[in-house]
Design a protein around this motif. Structure first.
Motif, short mmCIF file in Angstrom:
data_model
loop_
_atom_site.label_atom_id
_atom_site.label_comp_id
_atom_site.label_asym_id
_atom_site.label_seq_id
_atom_site.Cartn_x
_atom_site.Cartn_y
_atom_site.Cartn_z
N TYR A 226 45.64 40.10 39.35
CA TYR A 226 46.08 38.98 38.51
C TYR A 226 47.12 38.15 39.26
O TYR A 226 47.97 38.70 39.97
CB TYR A 226 46.68 39.51 37.20
CG TYR A 226 46.97 38.43 36.19
CD1 TYR A 226 45.97 37.93 35.37
CD2 TYR A 226 48.25 37.90 36.07
CE1 TYR A 226 46.23 36.93 34.45
CE2 TYR A 226 48.53 36.91 35.15
CZ TYR A 226 47.51 36.41 34.34
OH TYR A 226 47.77 35.42 33.44
N ARG A 650 51.75 30.28 26.17
CA ARG A 650 50.59 29.75 26.90
C ARG A 650 49.42 30.73 26.93
O ARG A 650 48.25 30.33 26.84
CB ARG A 650 50.99 29.39 28.34
CG ARG A 650 49.91 28.60 29.09
CD ARG A 650 50.30 28.36 30.53
NE ARG A 650 50.21 29.58 31.32
CZ ARG A 650 49.07 30.03 31.87
NH1 ARG A 650 47.95 29.39 31.70
NH2 ARG A 650 49.09 31.15 32.57
N THR A 651 49.72 32.02 27.06
CA THR A 651 48.64 33.01 27.16
C THR A 651 48.55 33.91 25.93
O THR A 651 47.75 34.85 25.92
CB THR A 651 48.81 33.88 28.42
OG1 THR A 651 50.12 34.47 28.40
CG2 THR A 651 48.65 33.06 29.68
N ARG A 654 45.08 34.80 24.03
CA ARG A 654 44.09 34.18 24.89
C ARG A 654 43.35 35.24 25.71
O ARG A 654 43.93 36.26 26.06
CB ARG A 654 44.73 33.18 25.87
CG ARG A 654 45.53 32.06 25.24
CD ARG A 654 44.65 31.08 24.48
NE ARG A 654 45.33 29.83 24.21
CZ ARG A 654 46.11 29.60 23.16
NH1 ARG A 654 46.35 30.58 22.29
NH2 ARG A 654 46.69 28.42 22.98
N GLU A 656 41.75 35.31 29.28
CA GLU A 656 41.62 34.56 30.52
C GLU A 656 40.32 34.96 31.22
O GLU A 656 40.03 36.15 31.40
CB GLU A 656 42.83 34.83 31.41
CG GLU A 656 44.14 34.37 30.76
CD GLU A 656 45.35 34.62 31.63
OE1 GLU A 656 45.44 34.00 32.70
OE2 GLU A 656 46.19 35.45 31.23
N HIS A 658 37.36 33.81 34.45
CA HIS A 658 36.97 32.98 35.59
C HIS A 658 35.91 31.99 35.12
O HIS A 658 35.02 32.36 34.33
CB HIS A 658 36.42 33.87 36.71
CG HIS A 658 36.24 33.15 38.00
ND1 HIS A 658 35.16 32.32 38.24
CD2 HIS A 658 37.01 33.12 39.13
CE1 HIS A 658 35.27 31.81 39.46
NE2 HIS A 658 36.39 32.28 40.02
N ASP A 669 36.80 26.25 27.87
CA ASP A 669 38.21 26.43 27.61
C ASP A 669 38.53 26.07 26.16
O ASP A 669 38.13 25.01 25.67
CB ASP A 669 39.02 25.55 28.55
CG ASP A 669 40.49 25.93 28.58
OD1 ASP A 669 40.80 26.94 29.23
OD2 ASP A 669 41.30 25.24 27.95
N LEU A 687 40.62 31.03 27.83
CA LEU A 687 41.50 30.25 28.69
C LEU A 687 40.98 30.40 30.12
O LEU A 687 40.94 31.51 30.66
CB LEU A 687 42.94 30.77 28.59
CG LEU A 687 43.98 30.11 29.51
CD1 LEU A 687 44.17 28.64 29.15
CD2 LEU A 687 45.31 30.86 29.44
N ASN A 689 40.79 30.60 34.04
CA ASN A 689 41.73 30.99 35.09
C ASN A 689 40.93 31.27 36.36
O ASN A 689 40.40 32.37 36.53
CB ASN A 689 42.53 32.21 34.66
CG ASN A 689 43.59 32.60 35.68
OD1 ASN A 689 43.62 32.09 36.79
ND2 ASN A 689 44.47 33.51 35.30
#
Length: 740
Positions: A226, A650-651, A654, A656, A658, A669, A687, A689
């Motif tokens: 990560y 922000r996270t 969520r 995350e 690819h 997204d 989200l 990432n």
């Protein structure tokens, strides 16, 4: 001179006083915290102690806002009892009190003691299970009067392996003792390799040392699937696939040995089993290792060469590495690298997993295991592994369970089912693996549950009694560290709000009501501290590393370095530089005869996790799930505070992903997604990432009650145990994801 917290007469009458305390949350930094208290006895400011060589006058974002926690309106201030007819289970945040009624401490303690007596008489004392961990790492708060109480009662013992046991056992198999490069010496390194270590996020007081090293020309390499805060600031971030750390370490060994970059002088003087390790390392070519890790052969060669030829080179290895199925072996392999290259010879080189082995408390005097002989069992009770709480409480057989040390409990036929659970210093409803099984167990009508905590949380939802606990500002304790070499006294700064009480008081009071008349249950906090330090007749601690310590000096200065670290500039501490080590051979062990005697592989080897992209289960669940920890929470601690949640916004909630993995599933997204496996489901928001390795998704640990469907990431994690140390395998976890 360390900060002097002794007050003069004038200071005592001043409108403010400053008290030396120690942050007792589960962090390697163990910060010295100065608490400013006004004339009314209210804490009005917390700051880092500028005189402490590690704290250096600043605090992390979590503890800088600590008074938000101390004086939170939602804090539990009085003993509570579940109302008749109120069902166990989650209630909306802010409405938990509807299920409970306030009672006095006498009512609570009398009722709890009576129930524990009845359970012990009807089902045997081993049907009572304490459940605690490192909600506080102060010596007294973590384990003192509570251990005495449960030993004397004959309750089941808890194998506390959930966080660090796999890595700790692995490190000791190599070196015999958990020591490491002093944190201050990282400033001297020319290469720092942060391996599974988010220094900037959860070891922030090491960061100034790393930055000083970089200003002097050092490079920072971060190895982590990560892109953490630390990885984002690195000179080179290597985003390997989850659980392949051991393969990478063996691949580095292959290159180092193939190119003659090892330190034969150090190897001959200080290690055991080199020839066997060299033979094993030949199997791990860069090409073969690259297929596992996702790196190219050239990248593996570059990493190995840079590590072996840069002096001093310092590893900072953290516990995330060991939370996979073969994580213990991975830590063993990584830990061998500084011995292979002779990095321990150079000040500022070597490595650190934990420094906790330097603090030798007199645990027998504090815990009193001899009290078990006075229980109705007349022996030490069985041991139950805390990572298997779901299985233990439900008697369900965990999927693909691999039994390890300390796993005997309900479900294995050894002893009675658990009928009473006493939770403190932990929130298993949120942090224990296989969360759905844990919740099924906690919801049992016949399970008597007591929780000692500061706030309503995922575990108190199932409690019969809730008892209000203290913060580190509100009791006295003593503390070492697992990230530095300073012994510290944490002095009580304020009176507890409401009727909150510390662990020592709670279990002493319960012991009295249980009729345990041994004098040790009358020991005060200072008595316990004296026993932990093994204070002799001359007033000094009797352990060699603490022989210069007195209680008076601790009260005056707050923090005192261990004996070997008193004069670091003239007499620097370099562990494993010479001498005999506390291993079977007396040397650093590449080859472990201890493991061989147990029928286990004495050399490190890489075996892909069953729950990884290399296992058969990936046909059904093709994505590897990283159940991350938040930078601004401490596991689930702080997660209820709005200010801390804002820092994680922000996270928060969520998943995350690819972009490649998302596109293959028609996910964009911001889409609502469901993530699931055989153990549970979780609803989150996607989200994107692109910094994640393809095939890997990531979500953050949070309180289950604050999520959309009442679950958190541990609804998906398993109770499978690690290869060494019987720890938790949070990061060996396969899932699938779909758009809702």
């Amino acid at each position: 001179m360390p900060y002097n917290c002794t007050m003069t007469a004038a200071a005592a009458s001043a409108p403010f006083r400053v008290v030396h305390t120690v942050c007792s949350h589960d962090c390697p930094d163990s910060c010295a915290v100065l608490v400013t208290v006004n004339a009314e006895g209210r804490a009005v400011k917390v700051t880092g102690d500028p005189a402490h060589p590690i704290t250096q006058g600043f605090l992390c974002g979590k503890v800088a806002k600590y008074l938000d926690r101390v004086y939170a309106p939602s804090r539990i201030l009085f003993p509570l009892r579940r109302k008749p007819g109120a069902q166990k289970g989650p209630r909306p945040r802010g409405r938990e009190h509807e299920a409970f009624e306030r009672i006095t401490w006498d009512e609570a303690l009398d009722a709890i003691a009576a129930r524990l007596k009845n359970v012990a008489e009807e089902f045997g004392p081993e049907s009572i299970l304490p459940y605690s961990y490192a909600g506080t790492i102060g010596v007294l708060g973590y384990g003192s009067m509570d251990r005495r109480f449960f030993h004397r009662l004959g309750a089941s013992q808890l194998d506390r392996t959930i966080c660090s046991e796999a890595g700790g056992v692995a490190w000791k198999l190599v070196y015999g003792k958990k020591l490491g490069t002093p944190t201050e010496d990282y400033r001297l390194a020319k290469l720092v390799v942060a391996w599974g270590a988010n220094i900037h996020g959860n070891n922030v007081h090491l960061w100034p040392m790393v930055e000083q090293a970089r200003r002097n020309g050092a490079r920072l390499i971060v190895i982590d699937p990560y892109r953490t805060r630390t990885a984002a600031l690195a000179d080179w971030h290597i985003a390997i696939r989850p659980g392949t750390d051991g393969a990478l370490a063996l691949g580095m060994m292959h290159v180092i040995l193939n190119e003659g970059l090892e330190d034969r002088e150090y190897i001959n003087a200080m290690t055991f089993g080199f020839e066997q390790l060299a033979e094993r390392a030949r199997e791990y070519t860069p090409e073969r290792v690259g297929a596992w890790t996702g790196m190219t052969a050239a990248e593996i060669e570059q990493l190995a060469r840079e590590y072996a030829t840069t002096r001093p080179a310092a590893l900072r290895l953290n516990y995330g590495v060991q939370r996979s199925e073969n994580g213990g072996t991975a830590v063993r392999a990584i830990a061998m690298l500084p011995a292979l290259t002779g990095a321990w010879k150079h000040r500022g080189g070597g490595g650190q997993l934990s420094t906790s082995g330097a603090f030798k408390w007199d645990e027998d005097a504090v815990h009193r295991p001899d009290l078990a002989l006075s229980s109705s069992l007349k022996r030490l009770a069985r041991v139950v592994n805390m990572c298997e709480l779901g299985r233990v409480l439900t008697d369900e057989q965990a999927e693909n369970q691999n039994e390890g040390p300390g796993t005997n409990g309900p479900g294995t036929g050894d002893g009675p089912p658990v009928k009473a659970l006493f939770v403190y210093n932990s929130n298993p409803g949120a942090v224990a693996p296989n969360q759905n099984a844990v919740k099924r167990g906690l919801a049992r009508p016949d399970l008597f549950t007591v929780v000692h905590d500061l706030f309503f949380n995922d575990t108190t939802d199932y409690a019969d009694y809730i008892l209000p606990a203290t913060t580190f500002l509100e009791h006295t304790d003593i503390q070492g560290a697992y990230g530095h070499y300073f012994l510290q006294l944490s002095q009580k700064a304020i009176e507890p709000p409401g009727e909150a009480r510390p662990n020592v008081w709670l279990f002493a009071e319960l012991a009295r009501r249980m009729g345990f008349n041994e004098p040790c249950f009358q020991d005060s906090e200072m008595d316990l501290i004296s026993q932990a330090l093994a204070i002799g007749d001359d007033g000094h601690a009797t352990r060699p590393e603490m022989h210069h310590v007195t209680l008076e000096d601790l009260k005056e200065y707050g923090h005192i370095p261990l004996a070997f670290h008193r004069n670091p500039e003239t007499h620097p501490f370099q562990p494993y530089l010479s001498g005999t080590l506390p291993t079977r051979s007396g040397k650093i062990e590449f080859y472990s005869e201890t493991l061989a005697a147990q029928g286990l592989d004495p050399l490190p080897a890489f075996i892909p996790a069953a729950e990884s992209r290399f296992g058969e289960k990936a046909n059904r669940y093709p994505l590897e799930f990283l159940s991350r920890k938040a930078d601004n929470y401490m596991n689930s601690t702080f997660a209820n505070l709005d200010g801390h949640r804002e820092m994680e916004a922000r996270t928060s909630q969520r998943l995350e992903m690819h972009p490649t993995d998302a596109a293959a599933r028609g996910i964009a997204d911001g889409d609502k997604v469901r993530i699931w496996n055989d153990r549970g489901t979780l609803d989150l928001t996607a989200l994107m990432n692109a910094n994640l390795p393809a095939g890997v998704v990531a979500g953050k640990l949070d309180w289950a009650k604050l999520s959309a469907n009442g679950s958190n990431v541990n609804a998906l994690t398993s109770e499978r145990l690690t290869d060494i140390g019987a720890g938790a395998t949070f990061y060996s976890n396969l899932v699938e994801v779909e758009k809702i």
